[in-house]
Scaffold this active site. Structure first.
Site, PDB file in Angstrom:
ATOM      1  N   ARG A  36       1.045  -1.319   0.086  1.00  0.00           N
ATOM      2  CA  ARG A  36       0.131  -0.034   0.101  1.00  0.00           C
ATOM      3  C   ARG A  36       0.831   1.595   0.007  1.00  0.00           C
ATOM      4  NH1 ARG A  36      -5.353   1.481  -1.592  1.00  0.00           N
ATOM      5  NH2 ARG A  36      -6.455   3.161  -0.113  1.00  0.00           N
ATOM      6  N   THR A  76      -8.351   1.183 -10.305  1.00  0.00           N
ATOM      7  CA  THR A  76      -8.057  -0.239  -9.559  1.00  0.00           C
ATOM      8  C   THR A  76      -8.018  -0.629 -11.158  1.00  0.00           C
ATOM      9  OG1 THR A  76      -8.527   0.717  -7.752  1.00  0.00           O
ATOM     10  CG2 THR A  76      -8.032  -1.074  -7.954  1.00  0.00           C
ATOM     11  N   THR A  98      -3.664  -0.403  -8.185  1.00  0.00           N
ATOM     12  CA  THR A  98      -4.216   0.408  -8.380  1.00  0.00           C
ATOM     13  C   THR A  98      -3.470   1.714  -8.256  1.00  0.00           C
ATOM     14  OG1 THR A  98      -6.245   2.013  -7.084  1.00  0.00           O
ATOM     15  CG2 THR A  98      -4.295   1.304  -5.528  1.00  0.00           C
ATOM     16  N   GLU A 132      -5.633   4.379  -7.723  1.00  0.00           N
ATOM     17  CA  GLU A 132      -7.096   4.757  -6.653  1.00  0.00           C
ATOM     18  C   GLU A 132      -7.405   5.350  -7.784  1.00  0.00           C
ATOM     19  OE1 GLU A 132     -10.052   5.542  -5.016  1.00  0.00           O
ATOM     20  OE2 GLU A 132      -9.215   8.058  -5.458  1.00  0.00           O
ATOM     21  N   GLU A 143      -3.411   8.131  -3.975  1.00  0.00           N
ATOM     22  CA  GLU A 143      -3.927   7.989  -3.288  1.00  0.00           C
ATOM     23  C   GLU A 143      -5.015   7.871  -1.949  1.00  0.00           C
ATOM     24  OE1 GLU A 143      -5.817   4.093  -3.038  1.00  0.00           O
ATOM     25  OE2 GLU A 143      -3.965   3.552  -4.662  1.00  0.00           O
ATOM     26  N   ASP A 178      -7.730   8.265  -0.013  1.00  0.00           N
ATOM     27  CA  ASP A 178      -8.287   7.503   0.972  1.00  0.00           C
ATOM     28  C   ASP A 178      -8.947   7.493   2.387  1.00  0.00           C
ATOM     29  OD1 ASP A 178      -9.792   6.543  -1.557  1.00  0.00           O
ATOM     30  OD2 ASP A 178      -8.148   4.410  -1.630  1.00  0.00           O
ATOM     31  N   SER A 235      -7.944   0.855   2.721  1.00  0.00           N
ATOM     32  CA  SER A 235      -8.700   0.991   1.745  1.00  0.00           C
ATOM     33  C   SER A 235      -9.695  -0.624   1.258  1.00  0.00           C
ATOM     34  CB  SER A 235      -7.388  -0.368   0.525  1.00  0.00           C
ATOM     35  OG  SER A 235      -7.880  -0.497  -0.801  1.00  0.00           O
ATOM     36  N   SER A 236     -10.320  -0.690   0.290  1.00  0.00           N
ATOM     37  CA  SER A 236     -11.605  -2.038  -0.174  1.00  0.00           C
ATOM     38  C   SER A 236     -11.041  -2.672  -0.695  1.00  0.00           C
ATOM     39  CB  SER A 236     -12.742  -1.299  -0.474  1.00  0.00           C
ATOM     40  OG  SER A 236     -12.625   0.201   0.567  1.00  0.00           O
ATOM     41  N   GLY A 295     -13.537   0.967  -6.690  1.00  0.00           N
ATOM     42  CA  GLY A 295     -13.777   1.637  -5.223  1.00  0.00           C
ATOM     43  C   GLY A 295     -14.505   0.590  -3.952  1.00  0.00           C
TER      44      GLY A 295
HETATM   45  N1  GLY Z   1      -7.695   3.150  -3.860  1.00  0.00           N
HETATM   46  C1  GLY Z   1      -8.837   2.156  -3.443  1.00  0.00           C
HETATM   47  C2  GLY Z   1      -9.079   1.371  -2.666  1.00  0.00           C
HETATM   48  O1  GLY Z   1      -7.464   1.345  -2.239  1.00  0.00           O
HETATM   49  O2  GLY Z   1      -9.911   0.498  -2.121  1.00  0.00           O
END
Ligand code: GLY
Length: 577
Positions: free
Chosen positions: A110, A397, A415, A417, A435, A438, A462-463, A484
């Protein structure tokens, strides 16, 4: 042995329509779509968002490379041909099943907040949150990229091909050029105003002031040079030296400058974290824990559904979607309050069985829950006194799923983002992420701190939900998607469709989306999902018909048979032999 490409059959965006025209779909009767059979194979399988990228990975697997080797080749090409979604300037999460040991683990690549980032990074002088795109475009939103080091770390642990050779396809395509896809051309046109802000970005995507056109040959010699350096020297050539200096200069010289430094790049590290696994109908659904909310939220949703016989109800029953929708809302309420980078925020036991049984009992009525709030999960060492957060995450992503000839499985969501990230193109020929948006833009709500606020060295929540589903310790599904925070719904639904409703993997991927996170039920436009709107409204849900552009790339494993599914909403393919 057979090689085949997954056929694109759902008919939403124009770029999918082209492929769909080749094979007209039969009219579907219920929600389950009529689609071509999945690609099947017995040895290996790769599925990714672009045919050139998937083929680069396929060639590595054909030559006896591992899933980790193939991922490096796929990612290197994706960064060129799908630059809006992922690349060297971004971050990624990877879940790995090791066939030799039977272990599943994860790598966290990340992006990380620079050490000079402060909790008020995205606030105006008056302490109010900035507008979303005001924050996104420029240097302020750029976190230290993690994808290059994740590629190297995965190869160091699990690779067997020569590192330097894994970039050959991407270098050749970058030097010789590739045909701009319809999807890329459409996205450039749609984002032209933001892409015009930084001169280097405009020069690449808007040559002579006009958006790139479908079919145009696009070359990226700067990216080829960066890949050559990576191939020859490893990631030292990215996190220090000329490429790093180019990243820092791009961030700091942007019209809205950011705070990234050479020290931030030099300090970056990939983190191995234990997989977070949740039981579901005799399987273990294993994915990425914090800083991703993916595995915890998918796991909570599935755990609540276990108390209801959704397999018997089937996808056409509105009751199923009441249960899925409200289970998702309950899980998102916990996500908003408790989930953040666990290196900064100690979290309660969000997958505790007794806690989730109590949450599941909230679903025992007939109507949509009038209100949903975070629960009180048990804890040993946790910070609980947080305010709710609903950070905006827009879909971009990309997702890669691979099974190699030894049975290793890799699920990686990658990603930058937002589509085109921060809209900053580096001299190294890749876009930088945004990023950091987020994170929550607010630090507190009514004086109560927000878990996912910006802090130096922290990773934004993150998701992304790269997932491997195991039965009796062996993988049966490798799954993930962009989208997302809707990623969580796309992944949970695909698992249910395959495991509970017995859909083959291509059908499960193409199944129309119904996604509820914060109350409003999103129904996928132009699909049979729209037909459930009336029943859901009668139950008390607000509904909203809209495009839902997932990018599910999934492999199912049944004995010796691998089946690959590629999302018809994008340009991806599955290739197996
Ligand atoms: N930026 C998308 C995620 O990390 O969920």
């Amino acid at each position: 042995m057979r090689t085949a490409l997954a056929l694109l059959l759902l008919t939403t965006p124009a770029f999918a329509q082209e492929a769909a025209d080749a094979v007209a779909p039969e009219a579907a009767t219920g929600l389950a779509p009529e689609v071509a059979a999945p690609v099947t194979s017995t040895d290996w399988m790769v599925t990714a968002a672009n045919p050139l990228a998937a083929e680069a990975g396929a060639q590595v697997l054909r030559d006896g490379g591992s899933a980790a080797d193939a991922m490096v080749a796929v990612q290197a090409v994706l960064g060129l041909v799908e630059p809006q979604s992922s690349g060297l300037g971004g971050g990624a999460f990877l879940v790995w099943y090791d066939a030799a040991t039977g272990e599943t683990t994860t790598l966290d690549g990340r992006e990380t907040a620079p050490m000079a980032a402060t909790p008020t990074l995205f606030q105006t002088e008056n302490g109010e949150p900035m507008g979303f795109f005001d924050a996104v475009v420029g240097g302020l939103s750029v976190g230290t990229p993690g994808t290059p080091m994740l590629m190297e770390e995965a190869h160091r642990r699990w690779g067997r091909a020569s590192w330097s050779g894994l970039f050959d396809d991407a270098i050749e395509l970058a030097d010789d050029g590739f045909a701009v896809s319809l999807r890329l051309a459409e996205l450039v046109t749609g984002d032209a105003e933001r892409l015009a802000v930084a001169p280097a970005t405009a020069a690449y995507f808007l040559p002579n002031g006009s958006p790139l056109q479908k079919g145009e040959t696009l070359r990226n010699p700067a990216y080829a040079a960066t890949l050559r350096a990576l191939a020859a020297e490893g990631t030292d050539a990215f996190y220090s030296g000329e490429v790093a200096e180019g990243i820092v200069a791009t961030v700091r010289d942007a019209a809205q400058p950011g705070v990234l430094t050479m020290d931030d790049l030099a300090a970056y590290d990939v983190v191995e974290r234990p997989a977070v696994c949740a039981p579901y109908h005799g399987t273990q659904v294993c994915g990425m824990g914090p800083p991703s909310s993916g595995a915890l939220t998918v796991g909570q949703i599935l755990a609540m559904l276990e108390y209801h016989d959704i397999a018997a109800m089937g996808p056409d029953d509105p009751e199923v979607w009441r249960l899925i929708g409200d289970a998702s809302r309950l899980a998102f309420a916990d996500r908003g309050r408790y989930m953040a980078d666990s290196d900064f925020v100690p979290m309660p036991k969000l997958l505790d069985g007794a806690y989730l049984r109590d949450r599941a009992m909230l679903l025992s009525g007939d109507d949509a829950l009038p209100e949903v709030s975070a629960g009180s999960p048990p804890w040993d060492h946790a910070a609980l006194d947080f305010a709710d957060d609903v950070s905006l995450e827009l879909p971009s992503t990309s997702h890669i799923s691979i099974v190699d000839g030894d049975g290793n499985a890799l699920s990686m969501t990658t990603t930058i983002e937002n589509g085109f990230g921060s809209r900053l193109m580096t001299p190294g020929g890749f876009l930088l992420n945004n990023e950091l948006t987020d994170f929550s833009f607010r630090t507190h709500s009514d004086g109560v701190p927000i878990a996912n606020r910006v802090e130096p060295g922290k990773r934004p929540r993150s998701s992304m939900s790269p997932t491997i589903v195991l039965r009796d310790g062996a993988p049966v599904m490798v799954v993930g998607s962009p989208g997302g925070s809707r990623i969580i719904g796309y992944v949970a639904k695909t698992i249910v469709a395959h495991l509970d409703w017995g859909m083959d993997i291509q059908q499960a991927v193409a199944l129309p989306h119904l996604v509820n996170r914060f109350g409003t039920y999103d129904l996928e436009e132009g699909t049979a999902a729209e037909g459930l709107g009336e029943a859901l409204t009668a139950m008390g849900f607000e509904t909203n018909v809209r495009g839902l552009t997932s990018g599910l790339h999934v492999i199912s494993i049944d004995g010796d048979t691998l089946s690959g599914g590629a999302d018809p909403r994008r340009e991806g393919v599955a290739i197996g032999e």
